[in-house]
Design a protein around this motif. Sequence first.
Motif, mmCIF file in Angstrom:
data_model
loop_
_atom_site.group_PDB
_atom_site.id
_atom_site.type_symbol
_atom_site.label_atom_id
_atom_site.label_comp_id
_atom_site.label_asym_id
_atom_site.label_seq_id
_atom_site.Cartn_x
_atom_site.Cartn_y
_atom_site.Cartn_z
ATOM 1 N N TYR B 212 0.745 -1.308 0.068
ATOM 2 C CA TYR B 212 0.197 0.091 -0.018
ATOM 3 C C TYR B 212 0.975 1.475 -0.079
ATOM 4 C CZ TYR B 212 -3.427 -3.452 0.994
ATOM 5 O OH TYR B 212 -4.119 -4.666 1.175
ATOM 6 N N PHE B 213 2.205 1.228 0.128
ATOM 7 C CA PHE B 213 2.911 2.221 0.080
ATOM 8 C C PHE B 213 3.702 2.750 -1.574
ATOM 9 C CE2 PHE B 213 2.675 0.947 4.401
ATOM 10 C CZ PHE B 213 2.898 2.363 5.187
ATOM 11 N N ASN B 214 3.204 1.802 -2.330
ATOM 12 C CA ASN B 214 3.559 1.573 -3.843
ATOM 13 C C ASN B 214 2.669 2.276 -4.547
ATOM 14 O OD1 ASN B 214 4.699 1.274 -6.143
ATOM 15 N ND2 ASN B 214 5.011 -0.938 -6.049
ATOM 16 N N LEU B 215 2.876 3.840 -4.738
ATOM 17 C CA LEU B 215 2.186 4.437 -5.745
ATOM 18 C C LEU B 215 2.867 4.692 -7.245
ATOM 19 C CD1 LEU B 215 0.576 7.104 -3.338
ATOM 20 C CD2 LEU B 215 -0.236 5.146 -4.397
ATOM 21 N N ARG B 216 3.904 3.765 -7.189
ATOM 22 C CA ARG B 216 4.950 4.245 -8.400
ATOM 23 C C ARG B 216 4.304 3.838 -9.664
ATOM 24 N NH1 ARG B 216 8.048 2.360 -4.363
ATOM 25 N NH2 ARG B 216 7.936 0.090 -4.473
ATOM 26 N N HIS B 217 3.385 2.874 -9.605
ATOM 27 C CA HIS B 217 2.660 2.702 -11.049
ATOM 28 C C HIS B 217 1.529 3.791 -11.268
ATOM 29 C CE1 HIS B 217 0.359 0.210 -14.116
ATOM 30 N NE2 HIS B 217 -0.526 0.726 -13.327
ATOM 31 N N ILE C 53 6.601 -14.863 -12.343
ATOM 32 C CA ILE C 53 8.110 -14.992 -11.870
ATOM 33 C C ILE C 53 8.901 -13.524 -11.802
ATOM 34 C CG2 ILE C 53 10.352 -16.147 -12.865
ATOM 35 C CD1 ILE C 53 8.365 -17.950 -11.616
ATOM 36 N N PRO C 54 8.534 -12.641 -13.035
ATOM 37 C CA PRO C 54 8.946 -11.405 -12.695
ATOM 38 C C PRO C 54 8.596 -10.548 -11.490
ATOM 39 C CG PRO C 54 8.044 -11.628 -14.945
ATOM 40 C CD PRO C 54 8.364 -12.912 -14.301
ATOM 41 N N HIS C 55 7.286 -10.826 -11.162
ATOM 42 C CA HIS C 55 6.657 -10.173 -10.493
ATOM 43 C C HIS C 55 7.365 -10.454 -9.062
ATOM 44 C CE1 HIS C 55 3.209 -8.732 -7.859
ATOM 45 N NE2 HIS C 55 3.157 -9.923 -7.080
ATOM 46 N N VAL C 56 7.797 -11.424 -8.733
ATOM 47 C CA VAL C 56 8.081 -12.012 -7.664
ATOM 48 C C VAL C 56 9.919 -11.588 -7.638
ATOM 49 C CG1 VAL C 56 9.197 -14.038 -6.315
ATOM 50 C CG2 VAL C 56 6.745 -14.200 -7.052
ATOM 51 N N LEU C 57 10.478 -11.608 -8.676
ATOM 52 C CA LEU C 57 11.953 -11.345 -8.994
ATOM 53 C C LEU C 57 12.028 -9.923 -8.647
ATOM 54 C CD1 LEU C 57 13.409 -13.455 -11.850
ATOM 55 C CD2 LEU C 57 13.595 -13.683 -9.183
ATOM 56 N N ALA C 60 7.900 -7.355 -6.338
ATOM 57 C CA ALA C 60 6.316 -6.880 -6.546
ATOM 58 C C ALA C 60 6.413 -5.242 -7.369
ATOM 59 C CB ALA C 60 5.677 -6.518 -5.284
ATOM 60 N N ASP C 61 7.568 -4.754 -7.764
ATOM 61 C CA ASP C 61 7.853 -3.579 -8.395
ATOM 62 C C ASP C 61 7.671 -3.914 -10.013
ATOM 63 O OD1 ASP C 61 7.906 -1.282 -7.659
ATOM 64 O OD2 ASP C 61 10.238 -1.141 -7.122
ATOM 65 N N ASP C 62 6.378 -4.115 -10.351
ATOM 66 C CA ASP C 62 6.084 -4.689 -11.625
ATOM 67 C C ASP C 62 6.351 -3.739 -12.764
ATOM 68 O OD1 ASP C 62 5.085 -6.783 -9.924
ATOM 69 O OD2 ASP C 62 2.790 -6.184 -10.315
ATOM 70 N N ASN C 63 6.139 -2.478 -12.608
ATOM 71 C CA ASN C 63 6.608 -1.520 -13.608
ATOM 72 C C ASN C 63 8.094 -1.822 -14.171
ATOM 73 O OD1 ASN C 63 3.812 -0.570 -13.291
ATOM 74 N ND2 ASN C 63 4.655 1.741 -13.335
ATOM 75 N N THR C 185 2.841 -6.867 -20.667
ATOM 76 C CA THR C 185 1.686 -6.021 -20.780
ATOM 77 C C THR C 185 1.006 -6.291 -19.439
ATOM 78 O OG1 THR C 185 0.773 -7.348 -22.275
ATOM 79 C CG2 THR C 185 1.610 -5.057 -22.958
ATOM 80 N N GLU C 186 1.045 -7.576 -18.831
ATOM 81 C CA GLU C 186 0.451 -7.911 -17.790
ATOM 82 C C GLU C 186 1.064 -7.378 -16.599
ATOM 83 O OE1 GLU C 186 -2.515 -9.434 -16.713
ATOM 84 O OE2 GLU C 186 -2.152 -10.051 -18.746
ATOM 85 N N LEU C 187 2.477 -7.217 -16.587
ATOM 86 C CA LEU C 187 3.157 -6.531 -15.493
ATOM 87 C C LEU C 187 2.513 -5.250 -15.431
ATOM 88 C CD1 LEU C 187 6.622 -8.231 -15.633
ATOM 89 C CD2 LEU C 187 4.943 -8.510 -13.985
ATOM 90 N N ASP C 188 2.784 -4.633 -16.466
ATOM 91 C CA ASP C 188 2.409 -3.080 -16.562
ATOM 92 C C ASP C 188 1.421 -2.880 -17.527
ATOM 93 O OD1 ASP C 188 1.985 -0.304 -16.630
ATOM 94 O OD2 ASP C 188 4.187 0.123 -16.637
ATOM 95 N N THR C 189 0.271 -2.813 -17.293
ATOM 96 C CA THR C 189 -1.233 -2.931 -18.289
ATOM 97 C C THR C 189 -0.977 -1.386 -18.856
ATOM 98 O OG1 THR C 189 -2.471 -2.334 -16.543
ATOM 99 C CG2 THR C 189 -2.584 -4.572 -17.177
ATOM 100 N N MET C 190 -0.506 -0.524 -18.242
ATOM 101 C CA MET C 190 -0.584 0.888 -18.865
ATOM 102 C C MET C 190 0.466 1.177 -19.694
ATOM 103 S SD MET C 190 -3.270 2.204 -17.004
ATOM 104 C CE MET C 190 -3.233 3.883 -16.842
#
Lengths: 311, 258, 311
Positions: B212-217, C53-57, C60-63, C185-190
């Motif tokens: 919830y501290f991640n507003l980076r997207h 996998i990339p989500h975990v690696l 959770a910084d998916d962008n 595009t799943e990791l960062d849909t935008m």
Amino acid sequence: MSAKPVIKTDGLSKQYRLGLTLKPVDAVTDLNLEVNEGEIFAFIGLNGAGKTTTIKLLLDHARPTKGKAFLFGFDATDPHARERIGYLPDLPHFYQFLTANELLDYSGKLFCLSKTKLAKRSGELLETVGLGDRGNERLRGFSRGMLQRLGFAQALINHPDLVILDEPLGGLDPIGRVELMNLITDLKSKNTTVFFSSHILEDAQKVADRIGIIHKGHLLACGKKSELLQTKAGWEAEIAINEFDLSGLCKKNNWQYQTNEECYTVTISDDEDVQKLYKLASEKKINIISLHHRQLNLEEAFLKELDRWKA
Amino acid sequence: MESLTRISAVAQTTFRETIRNKILHNMLGFAVVMFGLSWVISAWSVGEPEKIIADIGLTITVLVGVIIAIFAGVVLVHGEVDRKTILPILAKPLHRWEYVLGKYIGFSSAVLLVYIGMNVILILFLSVVGGGVSSGLLKAMYLSIWEVELVVALALMFSSITTPWLSALNTIILFIAGRFSYDIKFFLGAHPGNAFAPVLKIIYVLVPNLSYFNLRHEAVHAIPVSAQMLIYPTLYGIIYCSLVLLIASLAFRTKDLA
Amino acid sequence: MSSKQKKIISTISAIAGLIVGLILLVGIQGKMQALQAPHLNLGELLWVPDWKIPHVLALADDNTAADLLWIRSIFYVGEYHDHGSEHDHQEDQNEHEHHHMDYTYSRDKVGEPEHHHNHEGHHEDHDNHHIQKLYKHEIEIKETPDSIDFKNIDFRNLSLIRNTLAGHLTDNEAKHMYHLFNVITELDTMFVTPYYQGAMYLTLMGGRYKEANLLLDKGMKHRPDRWEMPFYRGFIRLFYMNDKNGAVSDLRIASMKKGAPGFVSQLATSIQVGMGQVEMAIEFLKSLYEVTEDQEMKAKIKKLIKMYSSK
């Protein structure tokens, strides 16, 4: 002197649990100790005897398993108890990233000293311990002796009424020791109580008023230095060397003796033997240079107490 | 009042300790190099290079902040006990909790300073080679400060309980679990009857909910952020840090200094 | 020789040794690389199971995970440009029935299989087969003049365009590429670029317009504010699916988005008005040239424009 005790311990015990099996180890057992105002108290014992543990219990660095310790009447677990205390740890580890001035500043602030007072005091103290010109240097570059002296300075920042020194003479060279001894006697002259632990008995003997002997966590003896050392120890005679073979005589009488180029030093335990020696002296033309009551030194006193405890 | 003086004295010294720590300088250098690298990388992207610079920049600042928090934090208390520098300090009329609190304040403000410094560099960087700085970006930066502060508190807590290695391990585990707190929540929502659900629920409550501290997207895609999305995490951060510090103080209260 | 000189000489020789060693190392590296290159299957290296996998690696910084994967896939395309001509384009000769692909990647349905109609086991083979058959079918329909609904499109020209732009993506490579774009595009849909640029790579390099369309549809769903996705879908409809009406409606959609370049609506109009096929193709290629950022692709398009213009 009806001074109230500055340090008082009441059945103080500490048990550590070591290793994976949590094997109990008694570091200090049922310690009853009193240190009075204005005296220099030497707490002596071998390495691992429980000296440092006792100091830890006094300073609330560790909590006793049983019993209590009091400083100035406060329970040692109460931070108020430490307001009038200065402490120098056995190894002078201080923050390497600070300068000498910063360390003293930090120490003083923990006593809530005012800024002006603190600046004056730390200047004074650095002068006293001979670091007057190194105040702005990082401690990283300090030698062990310098750190020890700085440690002394931080211990005195609050004009303490009680100074606790853990092995203060440990890492010092002979000159450093003499200087430190002078500092300790200086403190006494200002009516500051000094409690120090040491395994170097010689130095303890020189400055202490009262001495406590600890071994394996037990207090073996505690009392005035004069009382501890003045126990009957016989006579010591110095006899000039001449043609007469004194060694035979000593062996015959079962006297202990030492010899050097100029004289024999003979230790005699009985008063009767003294008479015997006088008689022999007139008969055989032996030249007795001196004859005096022998005083126990601390080492002997310590070993004697140790023997008594083992028995 | 005297308490405050003592706490600030401990804080001041801890601040100095941290600021003079080599880890910090190295990591700062690392961050700057990574910013530069993100610029190089973004040049390869066929589109939206400014998005890539911002993404990587924000990720790097948080990670560097967390790495500093963990590796400088886990030695804070334990290191002092180990090196015995704590002995003369606790021989002074200082409560143990004052010491712990002072350590936290000093350390967290040092980390904060470095963190803000990094973000300022990033902002300058983004305004020169990236797509400029939006209010969303500032909001994301603000919340990630809390992310780092939570890790600081955790590192300090473990440091006052156990050895640096164990502390680092525990803190890293909690940090990672915290990063996936939303995933845990999501899993629970999708599989309420799962055998591990009760355990996961407890984990979800205990780990820092860093998701919830991640507003980076939201920041890089200019998605509007409500005030509540800033206020609640802030409150959460304050409460979580306080609880962690309380545990640290309690654990340290009667600890024997070996 | 003075010690200073010796020191300088030893330093110089050490540096020289380092440089020589480094040169040797790089040389040998090149040799090894040359040996390895034919065996490397870049497609396999790129295989990322799914977004988890990339989500975990990336903690959770998916962008950022999406960015890095995107950059990686750009490198892949670059490597393809370099080595692509060596690859053999294998065509599956067997074709039977028309299957519907279902490449739905959904993060909303946690725990459910990603490929709804594909079952565990021989996933890859099945998929490959599937896509190949699909393409065979479509291409044949297109290239049989009788089955064309839109008579005013010159198919010799269009297939010429397709063949000139097309690289030789193998089925496996195309599959990996599509999968990768889907994960990104799943990791960062935008993230807009992977949608349209990925669709471009898939169609222009491999003729994979079906996957490209899926990607663009997904992009339009997540980024309805952007003109790029409908624009490229229009391009695919016109050039690959012979759907002139569809292309016009897509271009209309695109032209209404914020930031759409003026030529989008002009293009839509000119298609509708019914220009000559070559002019229309040039027109579209020009606008494609405008928005293409990939330099290699741009060069190819430019070449095509020249080719048509000289007719």
